[in-house]
Structure formats: structure tokens, C-alpha cells
Design a protein around this motif. Structure first.
Motif, PDB file in Angstrom:
ATOM      1  N   ILE A  11       0.811  -1.223   0.000  1.00 20.72           N
ATOM      2  CA  ILE A  11       0.000   0.000   0.000  1.00 20.72           C
ATOM      3  C   ILE A  11       0.842   1.271   0.000  1.00 20.72           C
ATOM      4  O   ILE A  11       0.297   2.368  -0.124  1.00 20.72           O
ATOM      5  CB  ILE A  11      -0.947   0.032   1.211  1.00 20.72           C
ATOM      6  CG1 ILE A  11      -0.176  -0.275   2.488  1.00 20.72           C
ATOM      7  CG2 ILE A  11      -2.092  -0.951   1.022  1.00 20.72           C
ATOM      8  CD1 ILE A  11      -0.948   0.032   3.736  1.00 20.72           C
ATOM      9  N   ALA A  22      -1.224   8.581  11.136  1.00 23.13           N
ATOM     10  CA  ALA A  22      -1.901   7.504  10.428  1.00 23.13           C
ATOM     11  C   ALA A  22      -2.259   7.966   9.028  1.00 23.13           C
ATOM     12  O   ALA A  22      -2.320   9.169   8.757  1.00 23.13           O
ATOM     13  CB  ALA A  22      -3.166   7.095  11.177  1.00 23.13           C
ATOM     14  N   ARG A  23      -2.484   6.987   8.138  1.00 25.80           N
ATOM     15  CA  ARG A  23      -3.048   7.273   6.820  1.00 25.80           C
ATOM     16  C   ARG A  23      -4.216   6.340   6.605  1.00 25.80           C
ATOM     17  O   ARG A  23      -4.289   5.264   7.203  1.00 25.80           O
ATOM     18  CB  ARG A  23      -1.995   7.035   5.726  1.00 25.80           C
ATOM     19  CG  ARG A  23      -0.812   7.991   5.746  1.00 25.80           C
ATOM     20  CD  ARG A  23      -1.164   9.412   5.357  1.00 25.80           C
ATOM     21  NE  ARG A  23      -1.704   9.566   4.012  1.00 25.80           N
ATOM     22  CZ  ARG A  23      -0.965   9.648   2.904  1.00 25.80           C
ATOM     23  NH1 ARG A  23       0.347   9.584   2.978  1.00 25.80           N
ATOM     24  NH2 ARG A  23      -1.537   9.799   1.728  1.00 25.80           N
ATOM     25  N   VAL A  24      -5.085   6.748   5.723  1.00 25.91           N
ATOM     26  CA  VAL A  24      -6.257   5.940   5.425  1.00 25.91           C
ATOM     27  C   VAL A  24      -6.023   5.137   4.159  1.00 25.91           C
ATOM     28  O   VAL A  24      -5.460   5.652   3.198  1.00 25.91           O
ATOM     29  CB  VAL A  24      -7.477   6.860   5.242  1.00 25.91           C
ATOM     30  CG1 VAL A  24      -8.639   6.081   4.639  1.00 25.91           C
ATOM     31  CG2 VAL A  24      -7.870   7.484   6.561  1.00 25.91           C
ATOM     32  N   VAL A  25      -6.440   3.878   4.178  1.00 24.54           N
ATOM     33  CA  VAL A  25      -6.487   3.092   2.955  1.00 24.54           C
ATOM     34  C   VAL A  25      -7.968   2.868   2.656  1.00 24.54           C
ATOM     35  O   VAL A  25      -8.700   2.308   3.484  1.00 24.54           O
ATOM     36  CB  VAL A  25      -5.759   1.743   3.130  1.00 24.54           C
ATOM     37  CG1 VAL A  25      -6.009   0.847   1.922  1.00 24.54           C
ATOM     38  CG2 VAL A  25      -4.270   1.988   3.315  1.00 24.54           C
ATOM     39  N   ALA A  26      -8.424   3.379   1.514  1.00 25.29           N
ATOM     40  CA  ALA A  26      -9.827   3.198   1.149  1.00 25.29           C
ATOM     41  C   ALA A  26      -9.979   1.802   0.573  1.00 25.29           C
ATOM     42  O   ALA A  26      -9.369   1.475  -0.447  1.00 25.29           O
ATOM     43  CB  ALA A  26     -10.242   4.261   0.131  1.00 25.29           C
ATOM     44  N   ALA A  27     -10.738   0.956   1.242  1.00 25.27           N
ATOM     45  CA  ALA A  27     -10.893  -0.425   0.803  1.00 25.27           C
ATOM     46  C   ALA A  27     -12.369  -0.700   0.546  1.00 25.27           C
ATOM     47  O   ALA A  27     -13.222   0.026   1.056  1.00 25.27           O
ATOM     48  CB  ALA A  27     -10.345  -1.369   1.875  1.00 25.27           C
ATOM     49  N   PRO A  28     -12.654  -1.714  -0.218  1.00 32.20           N
ATOM     50  CA  PRO A  28     -14.063  -1.990  -0.545  1.00 32.20           C
ATOM     51  C   PRO A  28     -14.928  -2.179   0.695  1.00 32.20           C
ATOM     52  O   PRO A  28     -16.069  -1.743   0.723  1.00 32.20           O
ATOM     53  CB  PRO A  28     -13.979  -3.302  -1.342  1.00 32.20           C
ATOM     54  CG  PRO A  28     -12.578  -3.398  -1.822  1.00 32.20           C
ATOM     55  CD  PRO A  28     -11.725  -2.652  -0.859  1.00 32.20           C
ATOM     56  N   VAL A  34      -4.023   3.029   8.861  1.00 34.26           N
ATOM     57  CA  VAL A  34      -2.703   2.415   9.045  1.00 34.26           C
ATOM     58  C   VAL A  34      -1.859   3.383   9.876  1.00 34.26           C
ATOM     59  O   VAL A  34      -1.611   4.514   9.461  1.00 34.26           O
ATOM     60  CB  VAL A  34      -2.035   2.122   7.695  1.00 34.26           C
ATOM     61  CG1 VAL A  34      -0.708   1.417   7.909  1.00 34.26           C
ATOM     62  CG2 VAL A  34      -2.953   1.267   6.827  1.00 34.26           C
TER      63      VAL A  34
END
Ligand code: SRM
Ligand SMILES: Cc1cc2nc3c(=O)[nH]c(=O)nc-3n(C[C@H](O)[C@H](O)[C@H](O)COP(=O)(O)OP(=O)(O)OC[C@H]3O[C@@H](n4cnc5c(N)ncnc54)[C@H](O)[C@@H]3O)c2cc1C
Ligand code: SF4
Ligand code: FES
Lengths: 115, 816
Positions: A11, A22-28, A34
Motif C-alpha cells: 500500500i 496515520a493514513r487511510v487506505v480506502a478499501a471496498p 494504518v
């Protein structure tokens, strides 16, 4: 970002995540937060506070905990559990850092009943 | 390499607390050996009174069992008094022939009961009240004899008398002064106390001087004879007339003693820096303390130096006294006798058996005596400790914290005990009295922080804090250690806000990690309470130099918008002095449509709020707004918020000055500045005050002859009307005074303390002296503010629109 074997997905680089942030992971299945702590450990949790769904990725990261930005619940990054006396947990995702690259699996660890 | 050796003489409360604190800081630094004269491990001496009264057991009062010493690798010798200290060879020797070498020595030998030097004082049946052996002697005597005499009507004497009475003896208390506990109580409170104790069956002989203790046939004491010739029967005599610091060992070793081992602020003997001393055996700045709270503070400082951190200073303590006799509520703190320059407020209700006296000096509380109703003791202690200026609420002071008119609890008569269990205490989190009381009982909570953590009560806006504290006091009972004389910034540190601010300047600390290291933080990187505070303090101390730490800011300040309950953000552009124009309004309308703002609202601060903006869209929204000339309104920050204005002389038939124009100038001079909390201003064109300037942090009311300046107002949780600072003649002066006032607030207030509580804490006189009366100081303050503004007035929105901190707004990855 590359899909690897066993469902691991690359990622980004650890340096893309601010230390104590933190960072955001856009997931389904919804956003995943994270985190990177002061000692460069990396954790991943569902970006939903067990209290009222606050975005944990926006909280203040301290030690191996994050304080939810909405009502200040403290969530442990290693287990996703709320710090006592609050109760509840945020789903935890397997995450690892290999040669600076952060990899995530989209299947949450079991153990969080309300995930 | 072998470890340095620490030898502790005295296995009591202060000595062992020091060791505990040391182990927390540096668990493996020393080889520790402890010598104790008593045959027991360390126990809670305070609880000897309840043990005597049969309310506690000896097993129940042990603080550190023998296993604790073993676990921590501490060598413990009990029943082994140290009799010789050789400072040249750095060695101690005990009565039973042991010896130990030291690199550091800690003396904590406590004190000995003072025995009146009268004939018969050494007879069997005559004892002090100090240790387990004394209590065992008393319990045994109570089973065999009837008549007990306690000499001394102080705290200790009354607790002894109460215990002996509970064990079935006939008890007479003999006291030399005209009333009981004369060092803690005034005559009125003492009379009330005496009456209550008499009803319970104790007898009192006041103003009586003991001449002799007389032996009976068995050789045991049988009577006490007074100077006036009268005598009374006695099978047991307990002397509780005072204590003497136990300095025999130290004196023999040539350490300077003067009613205690004389130590400096780091708890080192002034004669020999290898020798530390804490507890009742110590004389610090001329005071020998006899209560545990100050000794525990000494222990902390001493441990800090033993652990080689070397930053803490002990500067003395303020103490408060409670009598531990079940069913009697008595509280005393500070100077309760008054004297030159003091004023007293007294309340007495003989019917209910309550009495309260508050002593004030220069509008600050310096002492209090409470009898019968001690609910507000902790609050008064806080006011004393913080040196709060009470002028503003002096008329209600006597009636306690609940009577200060907190909104939502306006019924001033409702005392917390009388409230039903269903009464809502915390309006923010919907917590009622029953839940709080149950949590305190079941979870054994002792402090406000614990109640906050377990129930959430008082954890949001804080207006119910007084009620929660009252419930704590009523439910848990006051604990002797609940009122430390200083209040740490947060649980990560022992230092107060003021100490941290002072250290940053004095030691030239330039970053958060550096500050935490220098001040010995207990956590690796702090918590959400201290990190934002440190970030602000550093920013204020080193303007233009300190690099802001975004990760130590609450999300609103980090993202420059207000986070909403659904995770979206609101956007409030600045509208100088509340002025706007068609072009600006059109730009806002365009942005609202383009980015699907869910709602558009006029705020209470005379500007426009766009709600429901997605975080990802923020930089683009700001870019569009910046193109129309807008900058951030800082509606999210501990910073200058709005300058509210009224129409003023330009249009209004009553206006005396150009209030709108002045408001714009004020806002232009002050926007962008970070502060301890948010800061609001207003300018009204005449005393009709349409801009509500008298509930603002800084308010201007224009009058014909110039401008009235008002400070310290608040329209929020607890409404507070401003104090009048002064009157000035020109707009330039208004700006200078406002800048100086803001800078003083920035430099002095605690983080998250608004001007209203700050002004109340330090007093208006303090502010006037620096901003009004001392023109040079005012100019210097204003100059420092201008300097800080040079680096602060950078619009955070256009910076981010131009690409700063992109990681804040863009996901790390988007997976499909
Ligand atoms: C938007 C606004 C309400 C409105 O729709 O009008 C507002 C909204 C909020 N106020 Fe306010 N306050 C607003 C004017 C006020 C006023 C009136 C005023 O400024 O004239 C007051 C009373 C005056 C005062 O402050 O003395 C006010 C007293 C508070 C307080 C209590 C402060 C206190 O010291 O007691 C809080 C809580 C806090 O700051 O801790 C608060 C906190 C908040 C927060 C930030 C709550 C939060 O932490 O999320 C709200 C943000 C909502 C949002 O998402 O935008 N708001 N708030 C107003 C924005 C004004 C502006 O243009 O910037
Ligand atoms: C009955 C009673 C009730 C009290 N109630 C309260 C209260 O409600 N609130 C409050 O704040 N305070 C109270 N106090 C006071 C409090 O207990 C003392 O302030 C505190 O214990 C002092 O701690 P210290 O370590 O200085 O002395 P101590 O606790 O007395 O410890 C000193 C130890 O050193 C030992 N020692 C002395 N000389 C030597 C030597 N040469 N070698 C080896 N060991 C030695 C002693 O035997 C003793 O065990 C009370 C005291 C008593 C006696
Ligand atoms: S805007 Fe202010 S008053 Fe309204 S709900 Fe939010 S904090 Fe409370
Ligand atoms: S939503 Fe996280 S604390 Fe309320």
C-alpha cells in the motif's frame, strides 16, 4: 500498489505515514487506518471507533494507542481493544513492513466480535 | 561493574515511598539495603488509629510485605536499629552487630513521641502513640484495666482517646490549652468537636498541667497529679503532646541538625551531599512536617535525585488536616487564625452542628476550618493552593462550589446529597448520580480522573466537576493523600503547567522530545493532554523558530477544519469584523454548490459556516475561497476566533465611534495567533453594547470620550461578565492594549485555560499592573506579540491549497 501472494497488498512506503500519525487506505469493505508509532511500529485497524464510529485515523497517536477524535476513547493499536474502562474493539488487519514497503491483508484478524 | 549501594535507615512511610518512587524511575540502579528498628515490614502508620478503634486489622495496614522487598532485590533487616554512622568510611552499624557500606545514604528515621519530663514518665503503663508496639500495649491494657488518661488534646491524642473508648475504657483527655486541637481549630470549632465527643462519653480536662505520674503498689502507674494539686486515677497514660524529629544518629555523625536534619531543596543534608533525608526527621526551610502528604512529595523529589535525573526541587508544602474519628467531619487547612491584614467569613448553624470559617487575605483564601460539613474542603484547598483571586465570587464562597451558578445546575439550594439517584449530574454524557455513586463504591474509585475514566461524568465540558467531586467526597470519604499541593499537567509528568513553561525558557528546550527528556516524562511520547500543551508552550516560547508538530495537534487544528460527528468537516472563512460583500457571498455560494455543502449557516460569530465538506475536498474548497480573497477563520483553533462588531457611528444614530472599522483593524492585527485557548473579541459602538462586548475575552465599548476596554468575559459553559481594564482615547491605544493583554495571556495562562478562569486565578490587579500601570511593560508585551505575529500570520488554507501536508487529505491507497 501491487497484489502479492497470500492476499498481501503493497500500500505504500512507511515514510508516507507520518510518525505518530496515520493514513487511510480506502478499501471496498470500508476505510482502514494504518498507524505508525513513535518507535516506527506499524498497525492497521478498521477506521471506525467502537464507540460511535469516529475515524480513528484522525486521532492523536501516543505510545501504542490512539485517542479517538470524537469523544477521546483510547484504542490499543496492537489489539484494537478499547482501553478500560471503555469496552469494544476495532477490527485489526494484518500488516507488515518489508524493506520499507508496507503490506496489508484485507481479511481482518479474528478476535474482534463486533468486527 | 558492581552497582552503587544505597542504604536506607528507617523502614517507615517516607523512606519506603522514596524507594518505591526510585524503583519506578531507575529500577536497577542501586543495590538497596534497608534497616528498620521495628520488627515489621513497612506499614501504614496513619491507620494505627482505626486499628486501635477496632475498625482495621494489623495485617490490613501492611504497605510492603516482605515478598515485595525480595521481588525487588532489596535486602531488609527488621528489628535492627542502626546505632552508628561513620561518614568517613561510609558505613553504618546496627545494634545487633551488622554493618553495611554505602555510596548513598537515606535517613528516614521519622520522629519519637515527646514524653513530658515529669516524675514518673518512665513508669510501666506510660506510653506514647507511635507504632504497632504502642497499639498492642493499649489493646492489652484495655482488656485488663479501666482508667485511661490521654495527655494531649491534639489530633493524635483524640484518635487515641476515641480508640481506647471504643475498647471499653473510661477515658479522660487532659489538655494544656483552653481548647482542643488549638493548632488546627479555632475556639468555636473546637467547642463543637468537644461537645460531640462528650456525647460519646469522653471526658475532658482543659487548661490542666501535668505535674507528676504516680506509681501504685505494683509499680505500675495509678494516677496523674496536676499542678493545681488535683489528681485522677490512671491505669494507662498515653502521652500525645507532640513529636520530636528522630535525629540522634544524624547528630552523632556530625550532620547539621536543628529540630530536624537540615536539608536543601534536593533533600540532601547540608553537611554531606551523599546523605539524603526525608520524612518527619527532616527540617526543610525551617519546617518539620508531621503529615504524610508533604513527606510523599519529598519522597518524589528525593527519588528523582537518587535516580540521577536531578531536575526536581522540593519547595515546601501546604497541608490540610482531617480527624480520623468515624462520624466526625472536620477539616482544617492553612492559616485559620487570621491576623494582620486578614478578613474572616464565618458561618454557623448550631442546630445542624455545622461551622465554617474562611480566612482571606488580599482577596485570596489563606485558611479554612470546616466542622460538620466538609464537602467543600478540597475545593477550598484548591483555591488556596492556586492562589485564586476570589473577589468575583466572594459573596458566594461560603456556600461552596455548587453555588457558583454553573449552568444546568442552577438550583443553588440543591445540595448533592439531597439529589435523588436519578438526578442527571453530567449533562454532556447523560450520567446520573446513582451511576456515579455505584462506580465509586464498586470500583473503589478515589480520584476525579478515575471517576471520569469509569463513568465519563465531568470528562467533557467540565461544568459538573464540582458536583462529581462532592459525590466523591461524600461516597469515598476524603483520603489523606488526595490533595497534593501541586497539580501535575497530566499523568505523564509530575510537573505543573507553570513548571513546564519555566523549564522550557530556563533550559532553552526547543522540541517536544527534548522537553520530555529533560523533564523526565513517564511515557515515551506523552498523551493527548500533554502533547498539544507542550506544542503550544514551545510555539509561544520560540516564535519563528519552533517548528510546529502537527502530530501533537488535535485533528481540527491539524486539518484546519471542524470535524463533525459523521467524520466530514465544516469550513468557516474569515469575515473581518463581520463585514462581507456581494462578491464574497457569491464565492461562498459557488463553493457550497460545487462541493455539495450539506448546509449553510450563519454562525453565532457573525460569519458563514459550510457544513458536510468531505476531507478530501478541503484543499480544493480552500483554493476556491482563497481566490476570492478569503483566509481561514480559525473556527477550529485555540486561536483568535472572531471580532464581533456592531454598525457603529457609520450608520447608527447612537454610535460614538467607528466600531466596525476598529473591529476590522483589531482582527487584522491579531488573526493567526495561537493561544492557550480560543479567544474572542467584540467592539460595540456605544454602551447599548449590541456586539455583546462584555462577555468576550477582550471587549471594547466605544464611548464619547474614547474606548472602554473589558477583559475576561465568557459566554460559554459558565457565563462571566468582563472586568473593566481601563479607558483609552485612541484606536492605536486599543490595539496596543489588546496586543499586550493577549501576549500576557499567551505567556502566562495554562493550556486550555480561557481568559475568564485565568483572570479569576491571577486576579485583575495582576493584569492591570502589567498592562495598564506599567507602560514600558505594556509596550514590551505588545512588541513581543507583533514579533510572534510576523511568523504566525500565514494563512494555513492557501498553504494547503498550494500543496502543503497533502498526506493529511489524500488516502494512502485506494483499493478496489
Ligand atoms: C459554529 C458555532 C455555532 C453556530 O452555529 O453558530 C459553534 C460551534 C461549535 N462550538 Fe461554539 N460555536 C459558535 C459560537 C460560539 C459562541 C458564540 C460567540 O462566539 O459569540 C460561544 C459562547 C461565547 C464564548 O465562547 O465565550 C461558543 C461557546 C463554545 C464552547 C464553550 C466555551 C467556554 O469557554 O465555555 C465550546 C466548547 C469548548 O470550546 O471547549 C464550543 C465548541 C464548539 C464546537 C467547536 C464543538 C466541537 O468541539 O466540535 C462546535 C463546532 C461545530 C462545528 O462543527 O462547526 N463553543 N461557541 C459558532 C461559531 C462561531 C464562529 O463564527 O466561529
Ligand atoms: C497514630 C497516628 C495517626 C496518624 N494519622 C495521620 C493522618 O491521619 N494523616 C497524616 O497525614 N499523618 C498521620 N500521622 C503521621 C504519619 O504517620 C507520619 O507523618 C509518617 O508516618 C512519617 O513518616 P516517616 O517515614 O518520616 O516516619 P515513620 O513512618 O515513623 O518511619 C520511621 C521508621 O524509622 C524507624 N527508625 C527510627 N530510627 C531508626 C534507626 N536508628 N534505625 C533503623 N530504623 C529506625 C522507626 O522505627 C520507624 O519505623 C499519624 C501518625 C500516627 C502515629
Ligand atoms: S454547536 Fe455548540 S452548542 Fe451547538 S451542539 Fe455543538 S457545541 Fe453544543
Ligand atoms: S466515536 Fe470514538 S470516542 Fe466516540
Amino acid at each position: 500498489m501491487n497484489a502479492l501472494h497470500d492476499g498481501w497488498i503493497e500500500i505504500g512506503h512507511i515514510d508516507d505515514i507520518p510518525r505518530q500519525g496515520a493514513r487511510v487506505v480506502a478499501a471496498p469493505g470500508g476505510n482502514i487506518a494504518v498507524f505508525r508509532t513513535v518507535d516506527d511500529a506499524v498497525f492497521a485497524l478498521a477506521d471506525r471507533c467502537p464507540h460511535k464510529g469516529g475515524p480513528l485515523s484522525q486521532g492523536i497517536v501516543h505510545g501504542h494507542q490512539v485517542a479517538c477524535p470524537l469523544h477521546d476513547w483510547r484504542i490499543r493499536l496492537d489489539t484494537g481493544q478499547a482501553v478500560a474502562p471503555d469496552e469494544g474493539c476495532a477490527a485489526r488487519y494484518p500488516v507488515e513492513v518489508v524493506a520499507g514497503l508496507v503490506r496489508l491483508r484485507l481479511l481482518p484478524d479474528s478476535g474482534c466480535p463486533n468486527a | 561493574m558492581s552497582k552503587p549501594r544505597l542504604v536506607v535507615v528507617g523502614n517507615g512511610m517516607a523512606g519506603m515511598r522514596t524507594v518505591e518512587e526510585l524503583l519506578k524511575l531507575a529500577p536497577d540502579l542501586y543495590d538497596i539495603t534497608v534497616f528498620g528498628e521495628e520488627p515489621h515490614p513497612n506499614y501504614n502508620r496513619i491507620l494505627l488509629s482505626p486499628v486501635l478503634a477496632g475498625e482495621q486489622t494489623l495485617e490490613g495496614i501492611v504497605l510492603n510485605p516482605r515478598e515485595w522487598y525480595a521481588e525487588h532485590g532489596i535486602t531488609l533487616h527488621t528489628g535492627s536499629p542502626v546505632v552508628r554512622l561513620d561518614r568517613t568510611r561510609r558505613k553504618v552499624e546496627t545494634a545487633d552487630g551488622r554493618s553495611a557500606d554505602y555510596d548513598r545514604l537515606l535517613i528516614a528515621t521519622g520522629s519519637r513521641p515527646f514524653m513530658l519530663p515529669v516524675p514518673g514518665a518512665d513508669l510501666p503503663g506510660v506510653i506514647g502513640f507511635r507504632d504497632i508496639a504502642d497499639v498492642q500495649t493499649m489493646i492489652e491494657a484495655a482488656s485488663r484495666y479501666r482508667q485511661a488518661v490521654v495527655i494531649g488534646g491534639g489530633l493524635l491524642g483524640l484518635e487515641a482517646a476515641n480508640g481506647l473508648k471504643a475498647r471499653g475504657m473510661t477515658v479522660t483527655v487532659v489538655h494544656i490549652a483552653p481548647w482542643l486541637m488549638e493548632r488546627q481549630l479555632d475556639a468555636t470549632a473546637a467547642r463543637l468537636l468537644q461537645q460531640t465527643l462528650e456525647v460519646r462519653g469522653l471526658r475532658f480536662l482543659l487548661e490542666r498541667q501535668t505535674a507528676e505520674l504516680i506509681a501504685g503498689e505494683s509499680g505500675r502507674v495509678c494516677a496523674v497529679r496536676f499542678k493545681d494539686g488535683e489528681s485522677i486515677p490512671a491505669d494507662l497514660v498515653v502521652m500525645a503532646v507532640g513529636i520530636r524529629p528522630n535525629t540522634a544518629l544524624a547528630e552523632a555523625a556530625g550532620l547539621h541538625c536543628n529540630r530536624g536534619i537540615v536539608v536543601n531543596d534536593t533533600l540532601q543534608s547540608v553537611t554531606d551531599p551523599r546523605v539524603y533525608a526525608v520524612g518527619e526527621c527532616v527540617n526543610h526551610r525551617g519546617v518539620a512536617y508531621g503529615l504524610v502528604a508533604p513527606l510523599f512529595e519529598q519522597a518524589k523529589v528525593c527519588a528523582n535525585h537518587l535516580a540521577r535525573y536531578g531536575i526536581a526541587r522540593y519547595t515546601g508544602s501546604m497541608t490540610a488536616t482531617k480527624l480520623k474519628v468515624t462520624g466526625i467531619d472536620l477539616y482544617s487547612a492553612g492559616n485559620f487564625t487570621g491576623g494582620a491584614g486578614c478578613e474572616e467569613i464565618v458561618f454557623q448553624d448550631a442546630g445542624r452542628g455545622t461551622y465554617k470559617k474562611l480566612v482571606l487575605k488580599d482577596n485570596r483564601l489563606v485558611g479554612s476550618v470546616l466542622y460538620g460539613d466538609t464537602l467543600d474542603g478540597a475545593w477550598y484547598f484548591e483555591l488556596m493552593r492556586d492562589g485564586t483571586d476570589v473577589a468575583a465570587f466572594r459573596d458566594r464562597l461560603m456556600f461552596g462550589r455548587q453555588h457558583l451558578g454553573d449552568s444546568g445546575h442552577g438550583d443553588a439550594q440543591a445540595r448533592v446529597q439531597q439529589l435523588p439517584d436519578t438526578a442527571e449530574i453530567c449533562g454532556c454524557n447523560g450520567v446520573c448520580k446513582g451511576q456515579i455513586v455505584a462506580a465509586i463504591r464498586d470500583k473503589k474509585l478515589f480520584t476525579l480522573d478515575e471517576v471520569r475514566a469509569h463513568t465519563k461524568a465531568s470528562s467533557s465540558c467540565g461544568s459538573c466537576t464540582g458536583l462529581v467531586e462532592a459525590l466523591l467526597a461524600a461516597t469515598a470519604g476524603g483520603d489523606y493523600s488526595t490533595a497534593p499541593s501541586k497539580k501535575p499537567l497530566c499523568p505523564c509528568t509530575e510537573h505543573t503547567h507553570d513548571e513546564v513553561r519555566a523549564a522550557i525558557l530556563a533550559q532553552g528546550l526547543k522540541s517536544i522530545p527534548e522537553t520530555m527528556r529533560a523533564l523526565n516524562w513517564k511515557t515515551p511520547d506523552g498523551c493527548p493532554k500533554c502533547r498539544p500543551a507542550l506544542n503550544y508552550y514551545l510555539l509561544c516560547a520560540w516564535p519563528g523558530e519552533y517548528v510546529d508538530d502537527a502530530q501533537s495537534r488535535f485533528i481540527n487544528e491539524r486539518a484546519h477544519g471542524n470535524i463533525q460527528r459523521d467524520g466530514s468537516f465544516s469550513v468557516v472563512p474569515r469575515m473581518w469584523g463581520g463585514l462581507t460583500n456581494p462578491k464574497e457571498l457569491r464565492a461562498i455560494a459557488d463553493v457550497a454548490e460545487k462541493y455539495n455543502a450539506a448546509e449553510v449557516k450563519i454562525t453565532g460569530g457573525q460569519r458563514i459556516d459550510l457544513f458536510g465538506i468531505r476531507k478530501e475536498d478541503l484543499p480544493a474548497v480552500w483554493r476556491d475561497l482563497a481566490a476570492a480573497g478569503f483566509v481561514s477563520g480559525h473556527a477550529y483553533g485555540k486561536a483568535l476566533r472572531t471580532v464581533k462588531t456592531c454598525v457603529g457611528r457609520r450608520w447608527c444614530r447612537f454610535g460614538t465611534q467607528d466600531s466596525t472599522g476598529l473591529g476590522v483593524k483589531l482582527e487584522q492585527a491579531t488573526w493567526g495567533s495561537w493561544m492557550p485557548h480560543k479567544f474572542k473579541m467584540a467592539v460595540s459602538g456605544c454602551p447599548r453594547n449590541c456586539a455583546e462586548a462584555t462577555i468576550k475575552d477582550f471587549g471594547v465599548v466605544c464611548v464619547d470620550s474614547g474606548y472602554e476596554l473589558h477583559v475576561g468575559g465568557n459566554g460559554g459553559i459558565k457565563v462571566r461578565v468582563t472586568d473593566l481594564l481601563c479607558h483609552v482615547k485612541t484606536e492605536a491605544e486599543v490595539i496596543e492594549y489588546a496586543s499586550a493583554f493577549i501576549q500576557l495571556y499567551r505567556e502566562e495562562a495554562h493550556y486550555l485555560e480561557r481568559t475568564a478562569p485565568w483572570v479569576e486565578r491571577v486576579g485583575l490587579a495582576h493584569i492591570k499592573a502589567r498592562v495598564v500601570e506599567d507602560a514600558d511593560n505594556r509596550r514590551r508585551l505588545a512588541e513581543r506579540f507583533r514579533l510572534a505575529q510576523a511568523s504566525a500570520q500565514v494563512d494555513p488554507w492557501s498553504a494547503r491549497a498550494a500543496g502543503a501536508a497533502p498526506h493529511e487529505y489524500v488516502p494512502l491507497a485506494v483499493l478496489t
